[in-house]
Scaffold this motif. Structure first.
Motif, PDB file in Angstrom:
ATOM      1  N   THR A 126       0.830  -1.203   0.000  1.00 29.79           N
ATOM      2  CA  THR A 126       0.000   0.000   0.000  1.00 29.79           C
ATOM      3  C   THR A 126       0.865   1.253   0.000  1.00 29.79           C
ATOM      4  O   THR A 126       0.578   2.229  -0.714  1.00 29.79           O
ATOM      5  CB  THR A 126      -0.937   0.012   1.217  1.00 29.79           C
ATOM      6  N   ARG A 129       2.072   2.128  -3.547  1.00 30.36           N
ATOM      7  CA  ARG A 129       1.156   2.399  -4.638  1.00 30.36           C
ATOM      8  C   ARG A 129       1.523   3.713  -5.301  1.00 30.36           C
ATOM      9  O   ARG A 129       1.890   4.672  -4.624  1.00 30.36           O
ATOM     10  CB  ARG A 129      -0.284   2.512  -4.126  1.00 30.36           C
ATOM     11  N   ARG A 139     -10.711   4.753  -8.855  1.00 31.82           N
ATOM     12  CA  ARG A 139      -9.947   3.658  -8.258  1.00 31.82           C
ATOM     13  C   ARG A 139     -10.882   2.509  -7.884  1.00 31.82           C
ATOM     14  O   ARG A 139     -11.890   2.704  -7.218  1.00 31.82           O
ATOM     15  CB  ARG A 139      -9.212   4.168  -7.017  1.00 31.82           C
ATOM     16  N   LEU A 141     -11.295  -1.601  -6.370  1.00 35.16           N
ATOM     17  CA  LEU A 141     -10.707  -2.633  -5.521  1.00 35.16           C
ATOM     18  C   LEU A 141     -11.548  -3.896  -5.663  1.00 35.16           C
ATOM     19  O   LEU A 141     -12.740  -3.894  -5.359  1.00 35.16           O
ATOM     20  CB  LEU A 141     -10.673  -2.174  -4.066  1.00 35.16           C
ATOM     21  N   GLU A 166      -6.135  -4.189  -5.957  1.00 34.40           N
ATOM     22  CA  GLU A 166      -6.387  -2.921  -6.637  1.00 34.40           C
ATOM     23  C   GLU A 166      -6.392  -3.130  -8.149  1.00 34.40           C
ATOM     24  O   GLU A 166      -5.474  -3.747  -8.697  1.00 34.40           O
ATOM     25  CB  GLU A 166      -5.307  -1.911  -6.239  1.00 34.40           C
ATOM     26  N   HIS A 167      -7.421  -2.603  -8.823  1.00 35.50           N
ATOM     27  CA  HIS A 167      -7.585  -2.847 -10.250  1.00 35.50           C
ATOM     28  C   HIS A 167      -6.388  -2.404 -11.070  1.00 35.50           C
ATOM     29  O   HIS A 167      -5.857  -3.160 -11.889  1.00 35.50           O
ATOM     30  CB  HIS A 167      -8.820  -2.101 -10.777  1.00 35.50           C
ATOM     31  N   VAL A 201     -13.232   4.808  -2.933  1.00 33.05           N
ATOM     32  CA  VAL A 201     -12.866   3.614  -3.694  1.00 33.05           C
ATOM     33  C   VAL A 201     -14.129   2.858  -4.095  1.00 33.05           C
ATOM     34  O   VAL A 201     -15.063   2.716  -3.305  1.00 33.05           O
ATOM     35  CB  VAL A 201     -11.939   2.699  -2.864  1.00 33.05           C
TER      36      VAL A 201
END
Length: 396
Positions: A126, A129, A139, A141, A166-167, A201
Motif C-alpha cells: 500500500t 502504490r 480507483r 478494488l 487494486e484494479h 474507492v
C-alpha cells in the motif's frame, strides 16, 4: 487476462535500475513492516530475528523459489552481503550460523501468524502504490477468493483465501484465510477492515457478495460499490429486469478478443432511487455477445448490476471498465498457479500454505511496482544475481 509470457526479458541494466516507488523517509521499509509480525518461537536459542528469516524468504521467492525446499537452498547459497543487507548478525566463532538453519526455514512458516504477515505485506505494498494527483480514473478494488487446491489434495484440508486487489496496479492490499467453519461472506468486512483508506474507492465483487450488510459497511466507510445481481437477490433482480431498458439508449460498446473467442459488450445505465438495495443510485445492464472463433457459435448473456456511484461520479464507460477490471484478480490467480505452481504445491503444515501465498503476492506486487510486465522472465533474471531481489524489495 493472464500475463503475457512471450515478452522479451528487459535488458539487465534497465532491470537493475528499476526499483519500487518509495515514498518519504518516514514510510516504513519492508524490514520495519516485517518486524511487527509476532515471533512464535521460544526466545531462548533464537539466533536470527524473525524479520531476517522472512526477508530472506521473500528474496528467495522473488528469485523463483516455489517451495520451502527451494527457499532453503537459495538461503544456503546467499552470499555474505545479502545477509548483511537483511540484518543477519554474523557469528565470528561459527560463520555458518549467519545462515538460518534449514529446519528454521521449513518450520517457521507453519507457525507464523498469517494475519499479521498479510497485514505487514499489504501495508508495505500500500505504501508503494503510485500516488495520483488531479483528475484520474476511478480507483477500483476487487474482492475475490481462491482455494489452494494442492493443500486439499495433500491432506484433505481446504484452504481458501479471500483477497482485495487494486484494479489498476494489481497489488494485493489485504488477504484473509476463510476458515472451514465460515465462508467468504462472513470475511468480507474483516478483510476490508485491514485496508486503511477506502474513501472514494469503488469495491467490486461477484454475486456472492451482493449483500445489504456489505453495502451498508462500504457506505459507512465513504466507499462505493458495484455488484452483480443474480439469483441470490431475486427481488432485486426482478426489479432490474423490469426497468424500461428498451427505452434507454445504448451508452457504450466495446470489443475484445482472447481465449479463442471474440466479445462485444453493450452497456445501458439508468438512474434509480427506489431499488431494494442500500444506497443504490444507478442500475446497469450489460449484454455480452461471445463468438467462438473456431465454431463461429455465438452466445448472448445479460448481466445486471447496481452501484452506489451517481451519474456525476461515474460515466457508463467507467462503470463498464470497473465491471471488466474486477477480473484482473483472475490474472493474479493465473500467475500464482502457472508461474509459482501454487495449485501443484502440496504444502500442508499449519499456516505454511497461506504464508507462501502471501510471499507470492509480495513478489508479484513488488515486481509490478518496479514496472515489470513479464513476471516469469523477471524471476529468471533475479535468480541469476542475489542482489536483484534485494533491489526489488528496496533492501539493496
Amino acid at each position: 487476462m493472464p500475463a503475457d509470457s512471450s515478452l522479451l526479458i528487459p535488458p539487465a541494466l534497465d532491470q537493475l535500475r528499476e526499483k519500487p516507488q518509495v515514498g518519504p523517509a518516514e514510510v516504513p521499509g519492508l524490514l520495519e513492516r516485517l518486524a511487527k509480525v509476532p515471533d512464535p518461537r521460544d526466545p531462548r536459542g533464537v539466533r536470527h530475528r524473525l524479520s531476517v528469516v522472512l526477508a530472506l524468504t521473500a528474496c528467495a521467492v522473488l528469485a523463483g523459489a516455489t517451495s520451502l525446499l527451494a527457499v532453503g537452498e537459495w538461503i544456503a547459497d546467499a552470499p555474505a552481503h545479502v545477509l548483511e543487507r537483511v540484518g543477519a548478525r554474523p557469528d565470528p566463532l561459527a560463520p555458518r550460523r549467519a545462515l538460518p538453519a534449514e529446519t528454521t526455514v521449513r518450520r517457521l512458516p507453519a507457525r507464523i501468524d498469517g494475519d499479521a504477515l498479510d497485514r505487514a505485506v499489504g501495508s508495505w505494498l500500500t505504501d508503494r502504490r503510485p500516488k495520483t494527483t488531479g483528475a484520474t480514473r476511478l480507483r477500483g478494488l476487487a474482492v475475490d477468493g481462491k482455494s489452494l487446491r494442492g493443500a486439499a489434495r495433500a491432506n484433505d484440508r481446504k484452504i481458501h483465501l479471500l483477497a482485495a486487489l487494486e484494479h489498476t496496479t494489481g497489488l494485493v492490499l489485504a488477504q484473509l484465510d476463510v476458515g472451514e467453519k465460515t465462508n467468504e461472506i462472513m470475511c468480507f468486512q474483516p478483510l476490508l477492515d485491514t485496508v486503511t483508506d477506502l474513501a472514494g474507492v469503488a469495491v467490486t465483487s461477484d454475486a456472492m457478495h451482493t449483500q445489504r450488510e456489505h453495502a451498508d459497511y462500504l457506505l459507512g466507510r465513504a466507499a462505493h460499490y458495484i455488484v452483480i445481481v443474480k439469483g441470490n437477490q431475486k427481488k432485486l433482480r426482478r426489479q432490474l429486469k423490469s426497468l424500461p431498458w428498451k427505452d434507454i439508449p445504448l451508452q457504450g460498446r466495446t470489443k475484445g478478443a482472447g481465449h479463442g473467442r471474440s466479445e462485444i459488450r453493450r452497456i445501458k445505465v439508468a438512474t434509480v432511487n427506489s431499488l431494494l438495495f442500500p444506497g443504490a443510485r444507478q442500475a446497469v445492464q450489460i449484454k455480452r455477445r461471445r463468438t467462438d472463433r473456431k465454431t463461429s457459435k455465438s452466445t448472448v448473456k445479460t448481466v445486471y448490476a447496481v452501484t452506489s456511484l451517481t451519474a456525476e461520479q461515474a460515466t457508463p464507460s467507467q462503470l463498464a471498465r470497473l465491471v471488466r477490471d474486477h477480473w484482473t484478480i483472475e490474472a493474479l490467480h493465473h500467475v500464482r498457479d502457472t508461474t509459482f505452481a501454487e495449485d501443484a504445491s502440496q504444502l500442508r503444515t499449519g499456516n505454511a500454505p497461506r504464508a507462501m501465498a502471501t510471499w507470492r503476492n509480495l513478489a508479484i506486487g513488488a515486481l509490478r511496482t518496479a514496472g515489470t510486465k513479464n513476471i516469469t522472465a523477471s524471476l529468471r533474471h533475479n535468480a541469476r544475481d542475489p542482489r536483484r531481489p534485494l533491489a526489488v524489495l528496496g533492501l539493496g
